[in-house]
Design an enzyme around this catalytic site. Structure first.
Site, PDB file in Angstrom:
ATOM      1  N   ASP A 219      -5.836  -8.702  -5.847  1.00  0.00           N
ATOM      2  CA  ASP A 219      -5.630 -10.078  -6.290  1.00  0.00           C
ATOM      3  C   ASP A 219      -4.594 -10.780  -5.412  1.00  0.00           C
ATOM      4  OD1 ASP A 219      -3.377  -8.758  -7.195  1.00  0.00           O
ATOM      5  OD2 ASP A 219      -3.669  -9.243  -9.317  1.00  0.00           O
ATOM      6  N   SER A 220      -4.034 -10.033  -4.463  1.00  0.00           N
ATOM      7  CA  SER A 220      -3.153 -10.617  -3.439  1.00  0.00           C
ATOM      8  C   SER A 220      -3.881 -11.653  -2.601  1.00  0.00           C
ATOM      9  CB  SER A 220      -2.602  -9.517  -2.527  1.00  0.00           C
ATOM     10  OG  SER A 220      -3.646  -8.704  -2.019  1.00  0.00           O
TER      11      SER A 220
ATOM     12  N   ASP B 182      -9.276  -4.940  -7.998  1.00  0.00           N
ATOM     13  CA  ASP B 182      -8.138  -5.297  -8.839  1.00  0.00           C
ATOM     14  C   ASP B 182      -8.617  -6.056 -10.073  1.00  0.00           C
ATOM     15  OD1 ASP B 182      -5.482  -4.610  -8.522  1.00  0.00           O
ATOM     16  OD2 ASP B 182      -5.081  -6.100  -6.978  1.00  0.00           O
TER      17      ASP B 182
ATOM     18  N   GLU C 164       4.409   0.845  -6.414  1.00  0.00           N
ATOM     19  CA  GLU C 164       4.875  -0.256  -5.562  1.00  0.00           C
ATOM     20  C   GLU C 164       6.355  -0.553  -5.777  1.00  0.00           C
ATOM     21  OE1 GLU C 164       3.838  -4.936  -4.474  1.00  0.00           O
ATOM     22  OE2 GLU C 164       2.518  -3.801  -5.815  1.00  0.00           O
TER      23      GLU C 164
ATOM     24  N   GLU D  53      -2.676  -2.636 -13.678  1.00  0.00           N
ATOM     25  CA  GLU D  53      -1.220  -2.581 -13.575  1.00  0.00           C
ATOM     26  C   GLU D  53      -0.614  -2.171 -14.917  1.00  0.00           C
ATOM     27  OE1 GLU D  53       0.710  -6.007 -12.002  1.00  0.00           O
ATOM     28  OE2 GLU D  53      -0.539  -6.111 -10.200  1.00  0.00           O
TER      29      GLU D  53
ATOM     30  N   LYS E  77      -8.616  -1.349 -10.749  1.00  0.00           N
ATOM     31  CA  LYS E  77      -7.182  -1.036 -10.746  1.00  0.00           C
ATOM     32  C   LYS E  77      -6.486  -1.808 -11.854  1.00  0.00           C
ATOM     33  CE  LYS E  77      -4.301  -2.365  -7.368  1.00  0.00           C
ATOM     34  NZ  LYS E  77      -3.255  -3.140  -8.130  1.00  0.00           N
TER      35      LYS E  77
END
Length: 263
Positions: A44-45, A83, A181, A114, A112
């Site tokens: 999503d970056s 993501d 991270e 978080e 993925k």
């Protein structure tokens, strides 16, 4: 052509060799990255790298689906990670519905998520329903606003212990690997040793089980800022600017197109 990685072959790298993960958002770059990467992350970056946003929170399912399809099309032999964007896995029902969309409408190999202990129940719900999950602990970009910025983790004993508990919870919930991270290197090393699944670092030192970087960062294409953990393997922005200037100059001087470029 490289043999495509599987969940099993990814897990077997633990303690044997580091995994190489790189982000990609389109078919063109995915195809270029495929020969050298074990896994391609559709992060999503993309909303920061290509949409000019200040964080990742505005990424939507539609965006992630579009870009994941493009990456899968360009790198058919790669293990692709999608993501899950902010707000799409706040509860078990939404998480499963959105993850099912990813699996049904794209060729992604996993999603993925978080979060650590706080997301373990959601990860378990997904993995128990045939959704492969890559975890993500430590600095969580989707929590940047609630935490007041991007803050390195593992600086205190409390954070060290919590990171280990997060990793264990994510593993127990069924994730086959995880990203860590923005964590102090010595703590990230300890976290990686505490679980049996690969732990892939970004800004977490060299003692983990692999590394991931955003391709536009490592190629020097993103000029706004460069995180400390990024190594630029080329000055891509300068090279692109030079090439475009050469093109513009030749057009203005009528040096392009030449006969060999003309029908």
């Amino acid at each position: 052509m490289n043999k495509k990685m599987t969940i099993t072959s990814i897990q077997k790298t633990k303690g044997v060799r580091p995994l190489v993960m790189i982000t990609a958002y389109d078919a063109l770059f995915a195809k270029l990255l495929e020969p050298s990467s074990d896994m391609i992350l559709v992060g999503d970056s993309l909303n920061m790298s290509f949409a000019g946003k200040s964080d990742t929170l505005s990424a939507t399912m539609e965006q992630m689906m579009y870009h994941t399809k493009a990456v899968c099309s360009g790198a058919k032999n790669s293990f692709v990670v999608c993501d899950m964007p902010f707000g799409t896995y706040v509860n078990k029902e939404d998480a499963l519905a959105n993850a099912i969309r990813v699996f049904q409408e794209t060729s992604a190999d996993c999603v993925k998520i978080e979060g650590g202990e706080d997301k373990a129940d959601i990860i378990e719900h997904l993995t128990s329903n045939a959704i492969a999950v890559c975890g993500h602990i430590g600095l969580l970009p989707q929590s940047v606003r609630s935490e007041g910025g991007y803050k390195v983790k593992g600086k205190t004993e409390k954070e060290r212990l919590q990171l280990i508990e997060d990793a264990k919870a994510v593993e127990k919930a069924g994730a086959f690997c995880m990203v860590i991270e923005g964590v102090k290197a010595e703590v990230a090393f300890e976290v990686a040793k505490s679980v049996d699944i690969p732990v892939i670092g970004i800004g977490a030192g060299a003692g983990v089980d692999g590394q991931v970087l955003v391709f536009s960062d490592m190629l020097g294409l993103f000029e706004e800022f460069t995180p400390k953990f990024v190594k630029k393997y080329m000055d891509g922005a300068a090279l692109v600017k030079d090439a475009i200037k050469n093109y513009a100059d030749e057009v203005k001087m009528r040096e392009f197109p030449k006969e060999e470029h003309t029908y």
